[in-house]
Design a protein around this motif. Structure first.
Motif, PDB file in Angstrom:
ATOM      1  N   GLY A  51       0.814  -1.210   0.000  1.00 16.77           N
ATOM      2  CA  GLY A  51       0.000   0.000   0.000  1.00 16.77           C
ATOM      3  C   GLY A  51       0.842   1.251   0.000  1.00 16.77           C
ATOM      4  O   GLY A  51       2.034   1.219  -0.328  1.00 16.77           O
ATOM      5  N   LEU A  52       0.210   2.359   0.401  1.00 17.87           N
ATOM      6  CA  LEU A  52       0.863   3.666   0.401  1.00 17.87           C
ATOM      7  C   LEU A  52       0.542   4.433   1.676  1.00 17.87           C
ATOM      8  O   LEU A  52      -0.536   4.264   2.243  1.00 17.87           O
ATOM      9  N   ILE A  53       1.478   5.273   2.060  1.00 17.91           N
ATOM     10  CA  ILE A  53       1.219   6.295   3.075  1.00 17.91           C
ATOM     11  C   ILE A  53       1.272   7.621   2.331  1.00 17.91           C
ATOM     12  O   ILE A  53       2.268   7.934   1.678  1.00 17.91           O
ATOM     13  N   VAL A  54       0.193   8.401   2.402  1.00 17.27           N
ATOM     14  CA  VAL A  54       0.106   9.668   1.678  1.00 17.27           C
ATOM     15  C   VAL A  54       0.049  10.806   2.687  1.00 17.27           C
ATOM     16  O   VAL A  54      -0.756  10.782   3.620  1.00 17.27           O
ATOM     17  N   ILE A  55       0.920  11.792   2.471  1.00 16.08           N
ATOM     18  CA  ILE A  55       1.011  12.958   3.344  1.00 16.08           C
ATOM     19  C   ILE A  55       0.562  14.170   2.530  1.00 16.08           C
ATOM     20  O   ILE A  55       1.092  14.424   1.453  1.00 16.08           O
ATOM     21  N   ASN A  56      -0.401  14.924   3.048  1.00 17.81           N
ATOM     22  CA  ASN A  56      -0.885  16.143   2.395  1.00 17.81           C
ATOM     23  C   ASN A  56      -0.569  17.346   3.273  1.00 17.81           C
ATOM     24  O   ASN A  56      -0.973  17.399   4.438  1.00 17.81           O
ATOM     25  N   VAL A  57       0.148  18.314   2.713  1.00 21.79           N
ATOM     26  CA  VAL A  57       0.516  19.535   3.442  1.00 21.79           C
ATOM     27  C   VAL A  57      -0.349  20.672   2.920  1.00 21.79           C
ATOM     28  O   VAL A  57      -0.488  20.861   1.707  1.00 21.79           O
ATOM     29  N   ASP A  58      -0.927  21.422   3.837  1.00 21.83           N
ATOM     30  CA  ASP A  58      -1.855  22.502   3.518  1.00 21.83           C
ATOM     31  C   ASP A  58      -1.107  23.717   2.967  1.00 21.83           C
ATOM     32  O   ASP A  58      -0.284  24.315   3.655  1.00 21.83           O
ATOM     33  N   LEU A  59      -1.382  24.091   1.722  1.00 22.60           N
ATOM     34  CA  LEU A  59      -0.714  25.239   1.113  1.00 22.60           C
ATOM     35  C   LEU A  59      -1.099  26.551   1.785  1.00 22.60           C
ATOM     36  O   LEU A  59      -0.283  27.471   1.884  1.00 22.60           O
ATOM     37  N   TYR A  60      -2.319  26.648   2.281  1.00 22.95           N
ATOM     38  CA  TYR A  60      -2.750  27.866   2.956  1.00 22.95           C
ATOM     39  C   TYR A  60      -1.915  28.100   4.217  1.00 22.95           C
ATOM     40  O   TYR A  60      -1.495  29.222   4.498  1.00 22.95           O
ATOM     41  N   GLU A  61      -1.641  27.033   4.960  1.00 23.55           N
ATOM     42  CA  GLU A  61      -0.817  27.163   6.165  1.00 23.55           C
ATOM     43  C   GLU A  61       0.622  27.522   5.816  1.00 23.55           C
ATOM     44  O   GLU A  61       1.257  28.288   6.520  1.00 23.55           O
ATOM     45  N   ILE A  62       1.132  26.965   4.725  1.00 26.55           N
ATOM     46  CA  ILE A  62       2.490  27.321   4.298  1.00 26.55           C
ATOM     47  C   ILE A  62       2.554  28.790   3.904  1.00 26.55           C
ATOM     48  O   ILE A  62       3.504  29.490   4.251  1.00 26.55           O
ATOM     49  N   GLU A  63       1.544  29.269   3.193  1.00 26.48           N
ATOM     50  CA  GLU A  63       1.528  30.667   2.779  1.00 26.48           C
ATOM     51  C   GLU A  63       1.463  31.617   3.976  1.00 26.48           C
ATOM     52  O   GLU A  63       2.053  32.683   3.943  1.00 26.48           O
ATOM     53  N   LYS A  64       0.765  31.186   5.030  1.00 23.24           N
ATOM     54  CA  LYS A  64       0.697  32.025   6.222  1.00 23.24           C
ATOM     55  C   LYS A  64       2.064  32.174   6.853  1.00 23.24           C
ATOM     56  O   LYS A  64       2.439  33.165   7.385  1.00 23.24           O
TER      57      LYS A  64
END
Length: 194
Positions: free
Chosen positions: A181-194
């Motif tokens: 299977g897979l482990i998928v990590i999603n990083v929030d672009l809005y939080e990075i922009e802040k």
């Protein structure tokens, strides 16, 4: 008469004097303007480099945190080995929630088990057929050797959920080179922009 001669001399050289002062002031303005522009460009480059470095470190830290947890926590491996024990699933979900609470840049993390097409998120388990991000899983599964972060994309956990702008990374599970299977990590672009 002496005075008249003096004023004539003064007035005859006055335009040259004004022109010389004007040229000096104009050249000074150009030099100061050019120096300011170069220094501003240099400062912008330093600030941009610092920001990029900071974001790269934050994203790398997120990746290492999740991969360390997946490698050290035996429940991830048990889940990938088709465990149907609810306690194993709850332990993985608690682990995902704890990681997300510790880092506000993480939008979501989920584990995809290929054997039965199930997805385990911080909210629980769902089937691949009803999961909103199934297209990304299919794309990731066809390109398992990719090691970087995805371009900006929209993530939905379900069809009715609001989309969020994220960048994503996936790793084969169980770590390091599993095919279950897979482990998928999603990083929030809005939080990075802040």
């Amino acid at each position: 008469m002496m005075r008249n001669w003096y004023f004539r001399l003064l007035f005859s050289y006055f335009p040259i004097l004004v022109l010389a002062f004007s040229i000096i002031i104009f050249l000074s303005y150009i030099v100061v303007n050019e120096t300011t522009r170069k220094e501003t460009k240099k400062a912008d480059g330093i600030a941009t480099g610092y920001t990029i470095d900071r974001v790269e470190r934050a994203v790398r830290e997120i990746e290492m945190t999740i991969l360390n947890e997946a490698a050290k926590n035996p429940n991830f491996t048990l889940y990938m080995n088709r465990s149907t024990d609810l306690e194993v699933k709850y332990a993985v979900v608690r682990s995902l929630r704890a990681i997300m609470e510790d880092n506000k840049l993480i939008h979501s993390v989920y584990v995809y088990r290929r054997a039965d097409g199930t997805i385990l998120t911080d909210y629980g388990q769902s089937e691949l057929s009803s999961f909103g991000d199934r297209a990304f899983i299919g794309q990731a599964w066809n390109n398992l050797e990719y090691r970087g972060w995805s371009p900006s994309r929209e993530y939905r956990e379900s069809e009715i959920a609001q989309p969020a702008a994220v960048i994503s990374m996936y790793k084969r599970a169980p770590l390091p080179f599993g095919d279950d299977g897979l482990i998928v990590i999603n990083v929030d672009l809005y939080e990075i922009e802040k």
